[in-house]
Design a protein around this motif. Structure first.
Motif, short mmCIF file in Angstrom:
data_model
loop_
_atom_site.label_atom_id
_atom_site.label_comp_id
_atom_site.label_asym_id
_atom_site.label_seq_id
_atom_site.Cartn_x
_atom_site.Cartn_y
_atom_site.Cartn_z
N LYS A 237 0.84 -1.22 0.00
CA LYS A 237 0.00 0.00 0.00
C LYS A 237 0.86 1.25 0.00
CE LYS A 237 -2.18 -1.02 3.81
NZ LYS A 237 -1.72 -2.39 4.06
N THR A 238 1.85 1.28 0.90
CA THR A 238 2.67 2.49 1.06
C THR A 238 3.51 2.75 -0.19
OG1 THR A 238 2.70 2.10 3.44
CG2 THR A 238 4.34 3.62 2.59
N VAL A 239 4.05 1.68 -0.79
CA VAL A 239 4.87 1.86 -2.00
C VAL A 239 4.02 2.42 -3.13
CG1 VAL A 239 6.22 0.67 -3.77
CG2 VAL A 239 6.53 0.08 -1.38
N ILE A 240 2.78 1.93 -3.26
CA ILE A 240 1.88 2.45 -4.31
C ILE A 240 1.63 3.94 -4.07
CG2 ILE A 240 -0.55 2.44 -5.08
CD1 ILE A 240 -0.44 -0.59 -5.01
N GLN A 241 1.40 4.32 -2.81
CA GLN A 241 1.15 5.73 -2.52
C GLN A 241 2.39 6.59 -2.80
OE1 GLN A 241 -0.89 6.23 1.31
NE2 GLN A 241 -2.74 6.22 0.09
N HIS A 242 3.58 6.04 -2.50
CA HIS A 242 4.81 6.77 -2.81
C HIS A 242 4.96 6.97 -4.31
CE1 HIS A 242 7.19 5.88 1.15
NE2 HIS A 242 5.95 6.24 1.36
N GLN A 243 4.65 5.90 -5.07
CA GLN A 243 4.74 5.98 -6.54
C GLN A 243 3.78 7.03 -7.09
OE1 GLN A 243 7.61 4.71 -7.55
NE2 GLN A 243 6.69 3.61 -9.24
N LEU A 244 2.56 7.04 -6.55
CA LEU A 244 1.57 8.01 -7.01
C LEU A 244 1.98 9.43 -6.63
CD1 LEU A 244 -1.75 6.10 -6.22
CD2 LEU A 244 -0.58 6.27 -8.39
N ALA A 245 2.53 9.58 -5.41
CA ALA A 245 2.99 10.91 -4.97
C ALA A 245 4.08 11.43 -5.90
CB ALA A 245 3.50 10.83 -3.53
N LYS A 246 4.96 10.52 -6.34
CA LYS A 246 6.09 10.95 -7.16
C LYS A 246 5.67 11.19 -8.62
CE LYS A 246 10.79 9.73 -8.51
NZ LYS A 246 11.89 8.75 -8.44
N TRP A 247 4.85 10.30 -9.16
CA TRP A 247 4.64 10.31 -10.61
C TRP A 247 3.29 10.87 -11.06
CZ3 TRP A 247 8.80 9.83 -13.37
CH2 TRP A 247 9.87 9.06 -12.90
N ALA A 248 2.29 10.92 -10.19
CA ALA A 248 0.96 11.38 -10.63
C ALA A 248 1.03 12.83 -11.11
CB ALA A 248 -0.05 11.25 -9.50
N GLU A 249 0.18 13.15 -12.08
CA GLU A 249 0.18 14.50 -12.65
C GLU A 249 -0.49 15.48 -11.69
OE1 GLU A 249 -1.53 14.55 -16.53
OE2 GLU A 249 0.30 13.88 -17.49
N ALA A 250 0.20 15.76 -10.61
CA ALA A 250 -0.33 16.70 -9.60
C ALA A 250 0.72 17.77 -9.34
CB ALA A 250 -0.67 15.96 -8.32
N ASP A 251 0.25 19.00 -9.12
CA ASP A 251 1.18 20.10 -8.84
C ASP A 251 1.65 20.06 -7.39
OD1 ASP A 251 0.69 21.25 -11.46
OD2 ASP A 251 -1.26 21.85 -10.68
N ILE A 252 0.72 19.65 -6.49
CA ILE A 252 1.00 19.65 -5.04
C ILE A 252 0.64 18.28 -4.50
CG2 ILE A 252 0.53 20.78 -2.82
CD1 ILE A 252 1.51 22.84 -4.79
N VAL A 253 1.47 17.78 -3.57
CA VAL A 253 1.18 16.51 -2.90
C VAL A 253 1.03 16.77 -1.41
CG1 VAL A 253 2.06 14.21 -2.34
CG2 VAL A 253 2.43 15.14 -4.63
N VAL A 254 -0.08 16.27 -0.83
CA VAL A 254 -0.25 16.32 0.63
C VAL A 254 -0.26 14.87 1.11
CG1 VAL A 254 -1.70 17.04 2.55
CG2 VAL A 254 -1.57 18.47 0.51
N LEU A 325 -3.90 14.03 -2.65
CA LEU A 325 -3.80 13.80 -1.21
C LEU A 325 -3.73 12.29 -0.95
CD1 LEU A 325 -5.37 15.51 1.75
CD2 LEU A 325 -5.95 13.12 1.48
N MET A 326 -2.72 11.87 -0.20
CA MET A 326 -2.57 10.46 0.17
C MET A 326 -2.84 10.32 1.67
SD MET A 326 -1.28 9.53 -2.79
CE MET A 326 -0.79 10.59 -4.13
N ALA A 327 -3.81 9.50 2.03
CA ALA A 327 -4.10 9.27 3.45
C ALA A 327 -3.72 7.83 3.77
CB ALA A 327 -5.58 9.50 3.73
N ASP A 328 -2.73 7.64 4.63
CA ASP A 328 -2.22 6.30 4.92
C ASP A 328 -2.16 6.12 6.44
OD1 ASP A 328 -1.00 3.86 4.67
OD2 ASP A 328 0.98 4.63 4.13
N SER A 329 -3.14 5.49 7.08
CA SER A 329 -4.26 4.85 6.46
C SER A 329 -5.53 5.24 7.23
CB SER A 329 -4.05 3.34 6.47
OG SER A 329 -4.59 2.73 7.59
N THR A 330 -6.66 5.21 6.52
CA THR A 330 -7.93 5.61 7.14
C THR A 330 -8.40 4.58 8.17
OG1 THR A 330 -9.10 4.64 5.26
CG2 THR A 330 -8.72 7.01 5.20
N SER A 331 -7.86 3.36 8.14
CA SER A 331 -8.22 2.36 9.17
C SER A 331 -7.74 2.80 10.54
CB SER A 331 -7.59 1.00 8.84
OG SER A 331 -8.18 0.46 7.70
#
Length: 588
Positions: A237-254, A325-331
């Motif tokens: 889960k965390t690696v996927i969120q890191h990948q998305l934070a790095k590569w997703a077409e977003a100007d700002i990452v929270v 925005l990446m929330a890790d984790s809502t549980s």
């Protein structure tokens, strides 16, 4: 300002009497140590307060003081590259004051009061302005230019506007309103539990390109969409969120580390500054805000952390940026909710979670979206939310996963069986889904190729047929299958190993452009189509399975971007030549 005294202490819950004049969600200072808390329930003159710091040593009779304002975040220059705890206290500032251990009752400003920022005005004296209009800009980092907007509820004529270096508290403009002159600074405050207003919410129109093949091709998320990533421990889960934070077409990452293990959050804090932002070549922290609330921090602050994070994200969305925005984790957040609910002696719902779990989750996820912001220029901003869910034992029938799935439109179901086979990302293609697919199909057809959805469907059909054939193989073995079915199994294996498997630590394979994804899809599908035709003409299945060109198709994902077309054409030609050679050799 209402003052009272402590009547009872139960872990992070403090009950205070004499608080009749206080309001729900007021911020309070508890005891002489001035611990920070928030009122979450009122009965007569008794207020139940969730305290965001350790409460050991507190006792009845100690003073409680309401500040008369709801819990708010400070918004302005200085947010980017900051590391906050769950209630927006900067951890580096706290460390400077109290050392490596988090001391209680530390009061520090969220935004530095002494730092001067270079403000450049874009509006001028005499301009008519309203809420959301841009007064000027501040170059916050090399990457992010922060737009200073007219605060909520202010409308009038600019009487005076300055330029130069100012702190966040100094006046940069004076606006003449109907209620009198209003001095405007670069800093705004906003209550975290209330979504920031906008003009209009728009339907999803385009995908958030991530460069992750299984996401972009099979289960895309819309720009301004919401996705859930449930999965058991160790499934990535965390690696996927890191990948998305790095590569997703977003100007700002929270990035919100909500109740995560301390060592995992340490990895994030160490890795993010070192990660090179592929878009700018600078550190990824130059466009990131981190909220670190580890599992050993007070549980009540964990409950507040996702609201703090999404309010900061909305602020940048209002400027017209695309925010992820990446929330890790809502549980872990839901567990904090359950603990506070239990201490309040509320009627428990399923598995002890409060009955309002679903509505609280919905309130959080519904703050995502593609919106037209306030202001005359009609800026469009995007806020995409990706929430990880950590169901105990990987069982997604538990309440948090089920409540989340009722709200989100994308489900990337992580599978421990795939993770054990070292297949990453371990997203199960048979259980995952994206409800944005129909909306995104038109965008892919127009902006990439009309063949995109067709190739995707062909690959999905093969994977589903492979799943059905596997049952037969388990019972009677591969040899019992017809040559046509064996070919399907091989083509599906090629999809799994050559297309879906992606190495996040390989410098080329870590990100795949849409053009390259399409070329790889076409190659994988072409192998099946050409081999199927040859099989119908009488070619031997073993020859078709053992073709050398399959190795070239598998290695195509490591081809550099500028050689995609050339290499793709070569492999297509080799595929045709090898099949013709097989047919000629067998006299067909």
């Amino acid at each position: 300002m209402s003052t009272g005294t402590i009547k009872k202490v139960a872990g992070p819950l403090v009950i205070a009497k004499g608080m009749r004049d206080a309001n729900m969600f007021d911020i309070v200072r508890v005891s002489n140590q001035r611990l920070i808390g928030e009122i979450i329930e009122i009965h007569g003159d008794e207020a139940s307060i969730q305290v965001y710091e350790e409460t050991s040593g507190l006792g009845p009779g100690e003073p409680v003081e309401s500040m008369g304002v709801p819990m708010s975040v400070e918004l302005g220059p200085g947010l980017i590259s900051s590391i906050y705890d769950g209630i927006q206290r900067p951890l580096d500032e706290i460390m400077a004051v109290s050392g490596n251990s988090l001391k209680r009752g530390v009061e520090v400003d969220s935004l530095k009061r002494d730092k001067k920022w270079d403000f450049k005005a874009v509006a001028k004296a005499g301009d008519e302005v309203e809420t959301g209009d841009i007064l000027g800009t501040v170059k916050e980092t090399i990457v992010v230019e922060q737009k200073i907007m007219v605060p909520f509820g202010v409308k009038g004529t600019i009487k005076e506007i300055k330029e130069g270096e100012f702190t966040v508290e100094e006046t940069i403009a004076v606006i003449a309103t109907e209620e009198g002159d209003k001095e405007v600074t670069m800093m705004q405050k906003w209550p975290v539990r209330k979504g920031r207003p906008y003009l209009k919410k728009l339907p999803p129109q385009m995908p958030l390109i991530t460069g992750q093949r299984v996401v972009d091709t099979f289960f895309p998320i819309a720009k301004g969409g919401v996705a859930a990533v449930p999965g058991p421990f160790g499934s990535g889960k965390t690696v996927i969120q890191h990948q998305l934070a790095k590569w997703a077409e977003a100007d700002i990452v929270v990035y919100i580390g909500c109740g995560e293990r301390g060592n995992e959050m340490t990895d994030v804090l160490n890795e993010f500054p070192e990660l090179k932002d592929p878009k700018t070549g600078e550190s990824l922290m130059e466009r990131t805000v981190l909220i670190a609330n580890t599992s050993d921090m007070p549980v009540a602050a964990r409950e507040a952390s996702i609201y703090t994070g999404i309010t900061i994200a909305e602020y940048f969305r209002d400027m017209g940026y695309s925010v992820a925005l990446m929330a890790d984790s809502t549980s872990r957040w839901a567990e904090a909710l359950r603990e506070m609910s239990g201490r309040l002696e509320e009627m428990p719902g399923e598995e002890g979670y409060p009955a309002y779990l679903g509505s609280r989750l919905a309130q959080f996820y519904e703050r995502a979206g593609q919106v037209v912001g306030l202001g005359k220029d009609g800026r469009i901003g995007y806020l995409s939310v990706i929430g990880a869910v950590s169901p105990p034992g990987g069982d997604i029938s538990e309440p948090v996963s089920q409540a989340t799935l009722r709200i989100v439109k994308v489900f990337w179901g992580l599978d421990s069986a795939l993770a054990y086979k070292r297949h990453f990302p371990a997203i199960n293609w048979l259980t995952s889904y994206s409800l944005y697919l129909d909306d995104m199909a038109k965008w892919f057809d127009t902006n990439v190729s009309p063949a995109w959805m067709e190739c995707r469907q062909d690959m999905m059909n093969l994977l589903q047929e492979e799943s059905e054939l596997e049952e037969i193989v388990k019972m009677v073995g591969m040899d019992a299958l017809s040559p046509a079915d064996r070919l399907k199994m091989e083509a599906a294996r090629s999809i799994r190993e050559d297309f879906l498997h992606q190495n996040s630590f390989h410098e080329i394979d870590t990100y795949t452009s849409l053009e390259k994804q399409l070329s790889l899809m076409k190659l994988v599908v072409a192998y099946y189509v050409e081999a199927k035709e040859a099989l119908q003409k009488g070619a031997a299945i073993d020859d078709l399975i053992g073709m050398e060109v399959r190795e070239r198709i598998g290695r195509f994902k490591y081809v550099e971007n500028d050689k995609i077309q050339e290499e793709s054409d070569k492999i297509h030609q080799e595929l045709k030549d090898e099949i013709n050679h097989i047919l000629e050799r067998e006299g067909l």
